[in-house]
Write a protein that holds these residues in place. Structure first.
Motif, PDB file in Angstrom:
ATOM      1  N   THR A   1      13.194   0.451   3.777  1.00 13.21           N
ATOM      2  CA  THR A   1      13.380   1.515   4.763  1.00 13.21           C
ATOM      3  C   THR A   1      12.426   2.649   4.417  1.00 13.21           C
ATOM      4  N   PRO A   2      12.071   3.511   5.365  1.00 16.39           N
ATOM      5  CA  PRO A   2      11.141   4.610   5.068  1.00 16.39           C
ATOM      6  C   PRO A   2      11.713   5.590   4.042  1.00 16.39           C
ATOM      7  N   GLY A   3      10.807   6.186   3.285  1.00 12.11           N
ATOM      8  CA  GLY A   3      11.180   7.209   2.309  1.00 12.11           C
ATOM      9  C   GLY A   3      10.070   8.238   2.230  1.00 12.11           C
ATOM     10  N   ASN A   4       9.480   8.360   1.051  1.00 14.33           N
ATOM     11  CA  ASN A   4       8.366   9.289   0.861  1.00 14.33           C
ATOM     12  C   ASN A   4       7.056   8.552   0.618  1.00 14.33           C
ATOM     13  N   GLU A   5       6.962   7.328   1.120  1.00 10.40           N
ATOM     14  CA  GLU A   5       5.739   6.551   0.926  1.00 10.40           C
ATOM     15  C   GLU A   5       4.569   7.173   1.686  1.00 10.40           C
ATOM     16  N   VAL A   6       3.363   6.998   1.154  1.00  5.77           N
ATOM     17  CA  VAL A   6       2.146   7.439   1.830  1.00  5.77           C
ATOM     18  C   VAL A   6       1.123   6.316   1.763  1.00  5.77           C
ATOM     19  N   VAL A   7       0.126   6.387   2.628  1.00  9.10           N
ATOM     20  CA  VAL A   7      -0.943   5.386   2.655  1.00  9.10           C
ATOM     21  C   VAL A   7      -1.951   5.681   1.547  1.00  9.10           C
ATOM     22  N   HIS A   8      -2.380   4.626   0.859  1.00 11.96           N
ATOM     23  CA  HIS A   8      -3.439   4.712  -0.146  1.00 11.96           C
ATOM     24  C   HIS A   8      -4.562   3.746   0.234  1.00 11.96           C
ATOM     25  N   LEU A   9      -5.775   4.158  -0.005  1.00  9.97           N
ATOM     26  CA  LEU A   9      -6.952   3.316   0.175  1.00  9.97           C
ATOM     27  C   LEU A   9      -7.706   3.359  -1.144  1.00  9.97           C
ATOM     28  N   ASN A  10      -7.866   2.215  -1.806  1.00  9.27           N
ATOM     29  CA  ASN A  10      -8.579   2.272  -3.083  1.00  9.27           C
ATOM     30  C   ASN A  10      -9.502   1.090  -3.302  1.00  9.27           C
ATOM     31  N   LEU A  11     -10.521   1.329  -4.113  1.00 16.02           N
ATOM     32  CA  LEU A  11     -11.523   0.336  -4.484  1.00 16.02           C
ATOM     33  C   LEU A  11     -11.630   0.387  -5.996  1.00 16.02           C
ATOM     34  N   TRP A  12     -11.273  -0.719  -6.660  1.00 17.18           N
ATOM     35  CA  TRP A  12     -11.124  -0.669  -8.111  1.00 17.18           C
ATOM     36  C   TRP A  12     -11.474  -2.006  -8.750  1.00 17.18           C
ATOM     37  N   LEU A  13     -11.428  -2.014 -10.085  1.00 17.81           N
ATOM     38  CA  LEU A  13     -11.826  -3.181 -10.867  1.00 17.81           C
ATOM     39  C   LEU A  13     -10.603  -3.838 -11.492  1.00 17.81           C
TER      40      LEU A  13
ATOM     41  N   CYS B   1     -14.261   4.246 -10.245  1.00 26.89           N
ATOM     42  CA  CYS B   1     -13.621   3.691  -9.058  1.00 26.89           C
ATOM     43  C   CYS B   1     -13.268   4.792  -8.069  1.00 26.89           C
ATOM     44  N   ALA B   2     -12.745   4.401  -6.904  1.00 29.48           N
ATOM     45  CA  ALA B   2     -12.520   5.377  -5.829  1.00 29.48           C
ATOM     46  C   ALA B   2     -11.172   5.152  -5.162  1.00 29.48           C
ATOM     47  N   GLU B   3     -10.513   6.271  -4.809  1.00 26.88           N
ATOM     48  CA  GLU B   3      -9.227   6.171  -4.122  1.00 26.88           C
ATOM     49  C   GLU B   3      -8.907   7.456  -3.373  1.00 26.88           C
ATOM     50  N   VAL B   4      -8.269   7.299  -2.215  1.00 26.86           N
ATOM     51  CA  VAL B   4      -7.724   8.446  -1.480  1.00 26.86           C
ATOM     52  C   VAL B   4      -6.296   8.112  -1.079  1.00 26.86           C
ATOM     53  N   TYR B   5      -5.478   9.155  -0.873  1.00 22.50           N
ATOM     54  CA  TYR B   5      -4.112   8.932  -0.419  1.00 22.50           C
ATOM     55  C   TYR B   5      -3.747  10.004   0.599  1.00 22.50           C
ATOM     56  N   LEU B   6      -2.976   9.579   1.584  1.00 18.13           N
ATOM     57  CA  LEU B   6      -2.595  10.437   2.697  1.00 18.13           C
ATOM     58  C   LEU B   6      -1.641  11.527   2.226  1.00 18.13           C
ATOM     59  N   ASN B   7      -1.746  12.692   2.839  1.00 17.58           N
ATOM     60  CA  ASN B   7      -0.905  13.816   2.437  1.00 17.58           C
ATOM     61  C   ASN B   7       0.352  13.974   3.284  1.00 17.58           C
ATOM     62  N   GLN B   8       0.791  12.892   3.917  1.00 20.37           N
ATOM     63  CA  GLN B   8       2.044  12.909   4.662  1.00 20.37           C
ATOM     64  C   GLN B   8       2.596  11.498   4.770  1.00 20.37           C
ATOM     65  N   SER B   9       3.920  11.409   4.898  1.00 21.34           N
ATOM     66  CA  SER B   9       4.588  10.130   5.056  1.00 21.34           C
ATOM     67  C   SER B   9       4.741   9.822   6.547  1.00 21.34           C
ATOM     68  N   LEU B  10       4.587   8.551   6.921  1.00 24.61           N
ATOM     69  CA  LEU B  10       4.591   8.177   8.334  1.00 24.61           C
ATOM     70  C   LEU B  10       5.780   7.307   8.730  1.00 24.61           C
ATOM     71  N   GLY B  11       6.307   6.484   7.842  1.00 26.93           N
ATOM     72  CA  GLY B  11       7.493   5.677   8.142  1.00 26.93           C
ATOM     73  C   GLY B  11       7.216   4.468   9.013  1.00 26.93           C
ATOM     74  N   TYR B  12       8.250   4.025   9.745  1.00 32.17           N
ATOM     75  CA  TYR B  12       8.102   2.859  10.607  1.00 32.17           C
ATOM     76  C   TYR B  12       6.971   3.065  11.613  1.00 32.17           C
ATOM     77  N   GLY B  13       6.259   1.984  11.896  1.00 35.58           N
ATOM     78  CA  GLY B  13       5.193   2.038  12.887  1.00 35.58           C
ATOM     79  C   GLY B  13       4.089   1.056  12.554  1.00 35.58           C
TER      80      GLY B  13
END
Length: 238
Positions: free
Chosen positions: A202-214, A80-92
């Motif tokens: 509320t925002p914290g240390n969340e990051v964006v993930h994009l994944n393709l899985w089973l 499977c495949a996945e990437v995740y962002l290396n920074q948090s963005l918060g509200y938006g």
């Protein structure tokens, strides 16, 4: 559809990060730097699945489009495949542009576009757009918007028809509202908002993930590899 059939992205992200002793492969996509997930063994979430950081599974093409691909190796194992962002963005506003027709997505395959925080506070600050039938062949819905956890009033399911080669999906995260929408060109395909008191993180240390899985590690029902092209990602601060 019962919530037990719906994989929580919190579970998905329970072992999302590459182990600390192994430097992750990095890619540049849409003006941001992303880490590529790699797991040496089948991981519990989402899974059991094996995530490969091979360029056969994750790559950015000459036009700047991100490709995620589920493949089968020489031993018959699915990757499977996945990437995740290396920074948090918060509200938006988080916007994802797809260049793949997902109307006929295999019942065992899931594409996830979501935020996730490694801290369990506020349900991991998890906001999801997921394309999946959750292994139910006759499931009338193949897309869901979710503000975790998926209880009444915090998720919305809808059906994406085949024939849309290019679609745009987004959620706008504000202090008292998360508004989701999907479009094909100027045509609105679906929209939904969660405004329930106490359900908006509320925002914290969340990051964006994009994944393709089973789903549950089950191979594609059609026994074929699956590739999804993400042509763009953007974030607009409030």
């Amino acid at each position: 559809m019962k919530s037990s059939m719906r994989a929580s992205a919190a579970l998905i992200a329970s072992l999302l990060l590459t182990p600390a002793w192994a430097a992750p492969r990095l890619i540049d996509f849409a003006g941001y730097q992303w880490s590529v997930k790699s797991s040496g063994d089948d991981v519990a979430g989402p899974g059991p699945n094996h995530f490969s950081d091979s360029s056969n599974n994750v790559w950015v093409d000459s036009k700047g489009k991100l490709h995620l691909k589920i493949t089968q190796d020489g031993q018959g194992n699915w990757q499977c495949a996945e990437v995740y962002l290396n920074q948090s963005l918060g509200y938006g506003t988080y916007q994802f542009k797809l260049a793949t027709d997902l109307g006929d997505i295999d019942p065992n395959i899931v594409l996830g576009l979501f935020t996730y925080d490694v801290s369990p506070a506020q349900h991991y600050r998890e906001i999801d757009i997921e394309f999946a039938k959750w292994s139910v062949v006759d499931n009338p819905n193949n897309v869901q918007y979710t503000v975790q956890p998926p209880r009444d009033g915090t998720f919305y399911e809808w059906s994406l028809a085949t024939g849309y080669a290019k679609t745009t999906h987004q959620f706008k995260w504000a202090a008292k509202k998360i508004a989701f929408s999907s479009k094909a060109g100027d045509v609105t395909l679906a929209q939904w908002s969660d405004t329930r008191a106490g359900s908006i993180p509320t925002p914290g240390n969340e990051v964006v993930h994009l994944n393709l899985w089973l789903n549950q590690g089950q191979p594609p029902m059609n026994a074929l590899p699956m590739e999804v092209v993400i042509s763009g990602f953007s974030f607009t601060a409030p």
